[in-house]
Design an enzyme around this catalytic site. Structure first.
Site, PDB file in Angstrom:
ATOM      1  N   HIS A  21      -4.621 -12.204  13.952  1.00 51.58           N
ATOM      2  CA  HIS A  21      -3.590 -13.241  14.037  1.00 51.58           C
ATOM      3  C   HIS A  21      -2.700 -13.009  15.432  1.00 51.58           C
ATOM      4  O   HIS A  21      -2.385 -13.954  16.087  1.00 51.58           O
ATOM      5  CB  HIS A  21      -2.857 -13.106  13.001  1.00 51.58           C
ATOM      6  N   ASP A  71      -2.081  -5.366   3.293  1.00 49.91           N
ATOM      7  CA  ASP A  71      -2.300  -5.597   4.725  1.00 49.91           C
ATOM      8  C   ASP A  71      -3.222  -6.915   4.772  1.00 49.91           C
ATOM      9  O   ASP A  71      -3.894  -7.215   4.099  1.00 49.91           O
ATOM     10  CB  ASP A  71      -2.995  -4.438   5.512  1.00 49.91           C
ATOM     11  N   GLU A 130       0.867  -1.026  -0.164  1.00 52.87           N
ATOM     12  CA  GLU A 130       0.032   0.004   0.230  1.00 52.87           C
ATOM     13  C   GLU A 130       0.979   1.281   0.037  1.00 52.87           C
ATOM     14  O   GLU A 130       0.610   2.274  -0.586  1.00 52.87           O
ATOM     15  CB  GLU A 130      -0.947   0.275   1.058  1.00 52.87           C
ATOM     16  N   ASP A 168      -5.816  -7.503   6.838  1.00 50.32           N
ATOM     17  CA  ASP A 168      -7.261  -7.543   7.416  1.00 50.32           C
ATOM     18  C   ASP A 168      -8.149  -7.353   6.361  1.00 50.32           C
ATOM     19  O   ASP A 168      -7.574  -7.460   5.176  1.00 50.32           O
ATOM     20  CB  ASP A 168      -7.289  -6.242   8.489  1.00 50.32           C
ATOM     21  N   GLU A 201      -9.711  -4.823   4.691  1.00 55.27           N
ATOM     22  CA  GLU A 201      -9.393  -3.681   3.880  1.00 55.27           C
ATOM     23  C   GLU A 201      -8.185  -4.146   3.016  1.00 55.27           C
ATOM     24  O   GLU A 201      -8.260  -3.849   1.997  1.00 55.27           O
ATOM     25  CB  GLU A 201      -9.188  -2.383   4.738  1.00 55.27           C
ATOM     26  N   ARG A 225      -3.523  -3.114  13.309  1.00 62.41           N
ATOM     27  CA  ARG A 225      -5.043  -3.352  13.147  1.00 62.41           C
ATOM     28  C   ARG A 225      -5.410  -4.679  13.558  1.00 62.41           C
ATOM     29  O   ARG A 225      -5.540  -5.556  12.690  1.00 62.41           O
ATOM     30  CB  ARG A 225      -5.554  -2.761  11.938  1.00 62.41           C
ATOM     31  N   TYR A 266       1.538  -5.500  12.822  1.00 61.56           N
ATOM     32  CA  TYR A 266       0.579  -4.822  12.278  1.00 61.56           C
ATOM     33  C   TYR A 266      -0.358  -4.481  13.395  1.00 61.56           C
ATOM     34  O   TYR A 266      -0.628  -4.931  14.192  1.00 61.56           O
ATOM     35  CB  TYR A 266      -0.353  -6.004  11.239  1.00 61.56           C
TER      36      TYR A 266
END
Length: 916
Positions: A371, A97, A11, A99, A101, A326, A324
């Site tokens: 996770h 990522d 991203e 998740d 999104e 989120r 990560y």
């Protein structure tokens, strides 16, 4: 993998740079810079689609709720570069990522780039950016998870449906530029409900007695608990209406008189120990950080707003410092547990590490997305000391917080003893018992590394770390002093960003990745304002919440919103179909509720806008939310209390710095008295014959002229109001009333003492200083940032307000002859020094700047508001203001309007159903 050339898409550029260092020359790492496409707003749809099924939402609600996507205009160049890189690639890795999104971004990339069918496409996921994690991820790729994509896409469609159906109702009934949202409206309702509680709160007074008692040479304090056999009421025994709660009806409320009489009766009485208890105290460490708990602690300990905390955490993740950020999981990997235990033993001693590792379990069932908890990256953590040279400011402080929390989560319990003692005093026919409790920590355990913060509480507990002397039951103690103390109950504390995030999490509203944007959105929309760290709702928020509660109650119901999140979680696990759920939600044909969004909007009926925007204050005064802000209104009534027909109501603007719970009847009456329609008459302007008055307005005190009513058309008068020399607008039609001249008072002026001469000087602005050789006028005028000269588009600041009236053409030309710089004069010494800022670590000072006094730590600047003085700013106020400014981020530049609009890209496509 060797041979060929492989394209890896992430991203962000920062993430691309970090990953690029771990991969060889065979890999090209490029960034999509977030989402590359989205559902356009209806006005940006191609002309041929505006009348079709996508015309209202950009979503076809008649055919499976398929969204229509277009590549964002600012991403066309990025997409072109990615397509170019893809032509030479032998493998495509989608490394966004992990998740929902990130999964959706990967799917959008695949749909937009359209790689050849022969090109291998692999989904690469990792929860930390370290060399080992990246290389492992290359060996354990998977396909895109269609269930996660469905869940994210459904969330996006839900937000579009709710926003585009409800927001127009707000525009029509409350005001323009408002918005409703699936989660933001519920969050706003929480803040408004708390303010309603504060507005309805009735303070209650109560007294207590504190005694100082001595056992041998050691003295301690204890508070009264019973008097004459009846329990003494404390603050927590009072309801918000000022009465005793049901469980405390039999309690005795001490008054000043009764408490003093009791002290007088018991003066000199010995205390006897009637009860003595001692219990072991154990305190366990908090689990590692989730997204929400990180936001809460960053707010409490570092004064970072939720959005700012996530921005800093994103940078730490992308640069390989943390995992990560989120996640709603509190679990740690085996490697992380081993690293935590090793560092705890190394830094604090082996006795600070329990025999067995601690295992934490998340409440969320969303195992696909959660996770691991947020922790330092790698299988051996870098200590804060080791990263001190690489990180600074907020990044270092947030990393240190995450490191401490992670290591402490694997450390031993804190141990201690909690002791409780009860004392009896009897004398002169009166009896009372006093109680004291204290907890003494004998082994700090995890507290040596970290202690979790707490939100503000209405009733504090002072038993922590209070040591009591050795005593035995039946022992007599000396009573050294008995003191009476009066108290007043306090209203429920306002939400802070931390406590609001906690409230959303506890109710299951939203998800960790949405909290920061939700809290930021309700502030950006003007629904919630910050006062220090407290969140204060605006009057507009009251009107919005009331309309939604009364006419769309289902969609601001806490349980319903939480149920929606549960359904999205089921979808992410592949247990629920997207189209069926959206059909139930929008049309109400199934289990989501008795009525869907569309039938509710279609059968809305008439909404009384005036009633929605009105809040009774009391004694005939009503607050109304108007187009230009909130104001109070009092209807003219006769002696019998009946409304006088035809009489104009009295109105006064409500300053934005008055919180809703502070607008009492007395305050409203004060505002009405201050803003009389007539104002204070200063005299007659000899140039126009108009009366000049001084008034207090929404933006402060000002002077203005009273324009006579226009003369009837056709009366032949040659000197109507529209024909006056001053104040008349060019092109004013005969019979029209021109706009009166107005001017704000200078900083040196006061509303009570301003004179006619002052008013004439103010209304003479802008003053023409002179004309240059090329015919350009130089004018002196007062602006938003203070006095200045203007020549065409070139301006120069003046040093004092008085210069506007005295500067000559010669002086003005000299000023313009100097180079235009931000600072011509030598640096001035600070007006006040206020200590060190906890965020930046730099000294805080108040300086005198071009636009007035301002607070600064050398990086962040905050101007003093009108009415604030240098003397009134304390260190804590300065820290709060700087933190608030940082949380807002840089000011957004207004988007340029253009007269033409480009048609959306021809490559825009409908979403094809993901392959199962």
């Amino acid at each position: 993998m060797t041979g060929g050339r492989h394209l890896v898409i992430v991203e962000s550029p920062a993430k691309a740079r970090t990953i690029g260092r771990y991969l060889g020359d065979d890999y090209v790492v490029q960034a999509s810079v977030g989402h590359i496409r989205d559902i356009p707003v209806p006005r940006d749809l191609p002309a041929e689609m505006k009348k079709g099924p996508f015309g209202k939402f950009g979503v076809d609600t008649e055919n499976g709720f398929e969204p229509y996507y277009v590549v964002s205009p600012d991403k066309k160049k990025t997409v072109a570069e990615l397509k170019k890189a893809l032509k030479d690639a032998d493998t495509l890795y989608l490394a966004t990522d992990e998740d929902r999104e990130g999964e959706a971004i990967a799917w959008h990339l695949l749909e937009t780039l359209k790689p050849k069918k022969t090109l291998p496409v692999k989904r690469m996921v990792f929860h930390e950016i370290t060399k080992d994690a990246i290389l492992d991820a290359l060996q354990s790729t998977r396909d895109i998870d269609s269930a996660l994509v469905d869940a994210q896409e459904t969330r996006r469609i839900l937000d579009r449906l709710v926003g585009f159906e409800l927001s127009p109702v707000l525009w029509r009934k409350i005001g323009p530029s408002l918005s409703a949202g699936r989660v933001q409206s519920v969050a706003t309702r929480l803040v408004v409900e708390r303010e309603r509680e504060r507005m309805a709160f009735v303070a209650a007074d109560y007294w207590d007695v504190t005694g100082t008692f001595a056992a041998d040479s050691s003295a301690f304090s204890a508070k009264i608990s019973t008097v004459d056999g009846s329990r003494v009421a404390s603050g927590s025994d009072f309801a918000d209406d000022g009465t005793l709660t049901a469980r405390a009806k039999s309690a005795t409320v001490l008054t000043e008189q009764s408490s003093r009489e009791l002290v007088q009766a018991l003066e000199g009485a010995q205390a006897r120990v009637t009860k003595l208890e001692s219990k072991p105290h154990t305190r366990r460490p908090a689990p590692p950080f989730t997204t929400s708990s990180l936001q809460q602690e960053a707010s409490r300990k570092l004064r970072l707003g939720a959005r700012q905390a996530m921005r800093v955490a994103q940078s730490l993740y992308e640069n390989g410092y943390i995992t990560y950020m989120r996640t709603d999981s509190v679990a740690l990997s085996k490697e992380a547990i081993a690293a935590s235990r090793a560092q705890a033993s190394e830094l604090y001693g082996s006795e600070y590490v329990p025999d067995k590792p601690r295992a934490y379990r998340s409440k969320s069932q969303n195992a696909q997305e959660a996770h691991e908890a947020i922790r330092p990256a790698g299988d051996r953590f870098r200590t804060p000391a080791q990263v001190a040279g690489q990180l600074s400011g907020d990044e270092f402080r947030l990393y240190e917080l995450i490191w401490k929390r992670t290591v402490a989560s694997q450390m031993a319990d804190a141990k201690g003893t909690t002791s409780t003692v009860e004392l009896a005093l009897e004398q002169n026919g009166r009896a009372a018992t006093f109680r004291a409790a204290g907890t003494v920590i004998t082994f700090r355990g995890f507290l040596a590394a970290y202690e979790e913060g707490r939100d503000a509480s209405r009733y504090s507990d002072d038993s922590e770390d209070k040591r009591l002397p050795q005593m035995t039951e039946g022992q007599h103690l000396q009573t050294r002093e008995l003191l009476c103390d009066g108290h007043t109950t306090t209203p429920p504390p306002r939400y802070t960003e931390a406590s609001l995030v906690r409230a959303l999490e506890e109710r299951g509203i939203g998800r960790p990745s949405t909290y920061a944007s939700t809290v930021a959105t309700i502030q950006d929309r003007g629904y919630v304002l910050r006062r220090g760290t407290a969140l204060v709702p605006s009057w507009t928020a009251f009107a919005v919440v009331r309309l939604l509660e009364e006419h769309f109650g289902t969609f601001v119901d806490y349980d319903f919103t939480a149920h929606m999140e549960q359904q999205l979680d089921r979808m992410a696990r592949g247990e629920l179909g997207r189209a069926d759920y959206l059909q139930d939600f929008y049309r109400g044909d199934g289990s989501t509720g008795p009525i869907g969004l569309k039938p509710m909007v279609d059968d809305l009926g008439d909404i009384d806008a005036r009633e929605i925007n009105s809040i009774p204050i009391g004694e005939g005064i009503t607050l109304r939310v108007g187009r230009y802000g909130a104001y109070v209104e009092r209807i003219a009534r006769d002696e019998d209390g009946k409304e006088i027909e035809g009489a104009d109501p009295q109105r006064a603007s409500v300053p934005e710095d008055i919180a809703p719970d502070e607008l009492t009847v007395a305050k409203a009456q004060e505002l009405l008295e201050r803003q009389k329609d007539d104002g204070r008459v200063l005299g007659i302007d000899p140039g126009t014959g108009h009366e000049l008055i001084a008034k207090d307005g929404r933006y402060g005190p000002y002077v203005t002229e009273v324009i006579p009513d226009p003369e009837p058309e056709g009366d032949g008068s040659a000197t109507g109001a529209a024909g006056t020399k001053a104040g008349a607008k060019k092109g004013t039609k005969k019979g029209a009333k021109p706009k009166p001249r107005t001017s704000s008072l200078l900083k040196s002026m006061d509303l009570a003492t301003v004179t006619l001469e002052d008013a004439l000087k103010l209304l003479s602005l802008p003053r023409v200083v002179g004309t240059t050789e090329d015919g350009t006028e130089i004018t002196a005028q007062n602006g938003r940032y203070g006095p200045y000269l203007k020549k065409g588009t070139d301006s120069r600041s003046l040093e004092t307000e008085e210069q506007m009236f005295t500067i000559t053409m010669e002086e003005a030309e000299k000023l313009y002859a100097q180079p235009k710089t931000r600072g011509r004069a030598a640096a001035k010494p600070p007006l006040k020094e206020l200590g060190t800022d906890p965020t930046s670590g730099k000294p805080i000072v108040i300086k005198d700047g071009r636009f007035g006094a301002y607070i600064t730590d050398g990086t962040t600047n905050v101007s003093l508001r009108s009415g604030e003085t240098v003397e009134s700013i304390t260190e804590q106020i300065a820290v709060d203001k700087l933190a608030e400014k940082r949380a807002k981020g840089p000011a957004k530049k207004p988007a340029r309007r253009t007269t033409t609009r480009k048609a959306p890209a021809k490559s825009a496509t409908k979403k094809a159903a993901p392959k199962k």
